[in-house]
Write a protein that holds these residues in place. Sequence first.
Motif, mmCIF file in Angstrom:
data_model
loop_
_atom_site.group_PDB
_atom_site.id
_atom_site.type_symbol
_atom_site.label_atom_id
_atom_site.label_comp_id
_atom_site.label_asym_id
_atom_site.label_seq_id
_atom_site.Cartn_x
_atom_site.Cartn_y
_atom_site.Cartn_z
ATOM 1 N N ILE A 190 0.985 -1.275 -0.059
ATOM 2 C CA ILE A 190 -0.053 -0.017 -0.098
ATOM 3 C C ILE A 190 0.871 1.360 -0.056
ATOM 4 N N LYS A 191 0.498 1.988 -0.834
ATOM 5 C CA LYS A 191 1.196 3.731 -0.946
ATOM 6 C C LYS A 191 0.392 4.434 0.173
ATOM 7 N N VAL A 192 1.102 4.734 1.254
ATOM 8 C CA VAL A 192 0.396 5.491 2.251
ATOM 9 C C VAL A 192 0.507 6.956 1.894
ATOM 10 N N HIS A 193 -0.915 7.542 1.985
ATOM 11 C CA HIS A 193 -1.133 8.761 1.750
ATOM 12 C C HIS A 193 -1.241 9.642 2.894
ATOM 13 N N TYR A 194 -1.774 8.998 4.057
ATOM 14 C CA TYR A 194 -1.810 9.706 5.078
ATOM 15 C C TYR A 194 -1.861 8.561 6.524
ATOM 16 N N SER A 195 -1.140 9.144 7.487
ATOM 17 C CA SER A 195 -1.290 8.454 8.814
ATOM 18 C C SER A 195 -1.742 9.402 9.867
ATOM 19 N N SER A 196 -1.721 9.030 11.072
ATOM 20 C CA SER A 196 -2.137 9.906 12.243
ATOM 21 C C SER A 196 -1.432 9.405 13.523
ATOM 22 N N LEU A 197 -1.460 10.528 14.172
ATOM 23 C CA LEU A 197 -0.562 10.285 15.537
ATOM 24 C C LEU A 197 -1.393 9.899 16.700
ATOM 25 N N GLU A 252 8.181 17.010 9.823
ATOM 26 C CA GLU A 252 7.687 17.966 10.982
ATOM 27 C C GLU A 252 7.127 17.030 12.184
ATOM 28 N N LEU A 253 7.398 15.820 12.115
ATOM 29 C CA LEU A 253 6.163 14.847 13.015
ATOM 30 C C LEU A 253 6.962 14.780 14.474
ATOM 31 N N TRP A 254 8.227 14.679 14.559
ATOM 32 C CA TRP A 254 8.981 14.424 15.924
ATOM 33 C C TRP A 254 8.565 15.460 16.959
ATOM 34 N N PRO A 255 8.321 16.732 16.895
ATOM 35 C CA PRO A 255 7.915 17.543 17.789
ATOM 36 C C PRO A 255 6.298 17.217 18.220
ATOM 37 N N GLU A 256 5.706 16.863 17.454
ATOM 38 C CA GLU A 256 4.260 16.379 17.591
ATOM 39 C C GLU A 256 4.309 15.145 18.619
ATOM 40 N N ILE A 257 5.143 14.173 18.269
ATOM 41 C CA ILE A 257 5.342 13.000 19.068
ATOM 42 C C ILE A 257 5.951 13.317 20.633
ATOM 43 N N GLY A 298 -6.419 17.734 20.418
ATOM 44 C CA GLY A 298 -7.136 17.369 19.087
ATOM 45 C C GLY A 298 -6.247 16.351 18.469
ATOM 46 N N ARG A 299 -6.395 16.372 17.070
ATOM 47 C CA ARG A 299 -5.494 15.247 16.277
ATOM 48 C C ARG A 299 -4.511 15.881 15.211
ATOM 49 N N VAL A 300 -3.369 15.118 15.152
ATOM 50 C CA VAL A 300 -2.275 15.320 14.262
ATOM 51 C C VAL A 300 -2.245 14.244 13.047
ATOM 52 N N VAL A 301 -2.515 14.630 11.974
ATOM 53 C CA VAL A 301 -2.496 13.849 10.765
ATOM 54 C C VAL A 301 -1.038 14.013 10.026
ATOM 55 N N LYS A 332 -4.413 19.196 12.877
ATOM 56 C CA LYS A 332 -3.117 19.861 12.460
ATOM 57 C C LYS A 332 -2.427 18.706 11.619
ATOM 58 N N THR A 333 -2.130 19.104 10.391
ATOM 59 C CA THR A 333 -1.473 18.138 9.403
ATOM 60 C C THR A 333 0.032 18.677 9.170
ATOM 61 N N VAL A 334 0.803 17.540 9.255
ATOM 62 C CA VAL A 334 2.415 17.849 9.415
ATOM 63 C C VAL A 334 2.807 16.709 8.189
ATOM 64 N N SER A 335 4.023 17.061 7.919
ATOM 65 C CA SER A 335 4.826 16.227 7.182
ATOM 66 C C SER A 335 5.650 15.069 7.768
ATOM 67 N N LEU A 336 6.342 14.238 7.311
ATOM 68 C CA LEU A 336 7.053 13.238 8.296
ATOM 69 C C LEU A 336 8.284 13.955 8.805
#
Length: 325
Positions: free
Chosen positions: A36-43, A303-308, A318-321, A297-301
């Motif tokens: 599967i080619k992943v378009h989106y994931s979520s945190l 930009e993800l670590w600060p959200e983790i 809320g949610r991070v995509v 909030k939608t972030v790139s790969l």
Amino acid sequence: MMNFKRLLITENLDGTFTNQIVESTTEDLPTNDLLIKVHYSSLNFKDALSATGNKGVTRTYPHTPGIDAAGEIISSNSSEFKPGDKVIVTGHDLGMNTSGGFSEYISVPAHWAIPLPDGLSLHESMIIGTAGLTAAMCIDKLQTIGVKSGKVIVSGATGGVGSMAIMMLNRLGYEPIAFSRKESSVEWLKELGATEVIHSMAVNEKVLLKPLFSGGIDTVGGNILSNIIKQILPNGGVASCGMALSPNFDITVFPFILRGISLLGVDSAEATDSWKANLWSKLANEWKPEKLSEITKTVSLEELWPEIEKIKAGKQLGRVVVKLT
């Protein structure tokens, strides 16, 4: 063979963990039915645990977290799916001990995938993600025992499951009561549909308290769960789906035998595929939360670590995509 990017968590010799975005090939992924080619994931909170070396979630490293993924099938060995099909993958072992959704490609068994229902985009499906699916399971279980209206208290209301539950309950005609220690979140929670926001719930040694709520959705465990159970109206129930505060809670049998209260456990990871598919259909239609974009909030790969780090510290709202394409 295709090249792609993914987040890789590595365990060091001194027991610490490092994170980096690496280039991989599809040959590095496990062999399964679907590529599967992943378009989106979520945190999710579980992703933060996996990403910071929690061996209760992920046993071996190096590893790519991400318990959610939505995308397009590239190749299939299953008669149920064909290349080009859009699918959602949540739960099972994805992102725990199987390479997960913080990656441009995943490889999974066919039964892990659910066709994207009409009425949902891939992006919306990951705003909902495991958090929204878990909230839907909680509501579905409450409805099964007859809790179909009235006040429902939701703990951890600013988190992913809690905020989704507030919106769904509001849409379905309940009166959602939000419990959150974040006093700055009152207006935000009311905008999502909470009719009341509670900030404190003191430990109370009484075996029963004044019944106030038809039902409850608890994401934190501990003494909060105990107090919620004590305040449920006769024949109501509490759906328990988290333990952010504590896995232990102190309670007597009195709420269960004097008021007929039900305690309903929810495990979204190993829920049956048919139940998941049914709930995803509802989430695309009559249960679809409004204001999805307002909690996201939608972030790139990259930009993800600060959200983790933020969700691990309990500071996420809320949610991070995660956008992979």
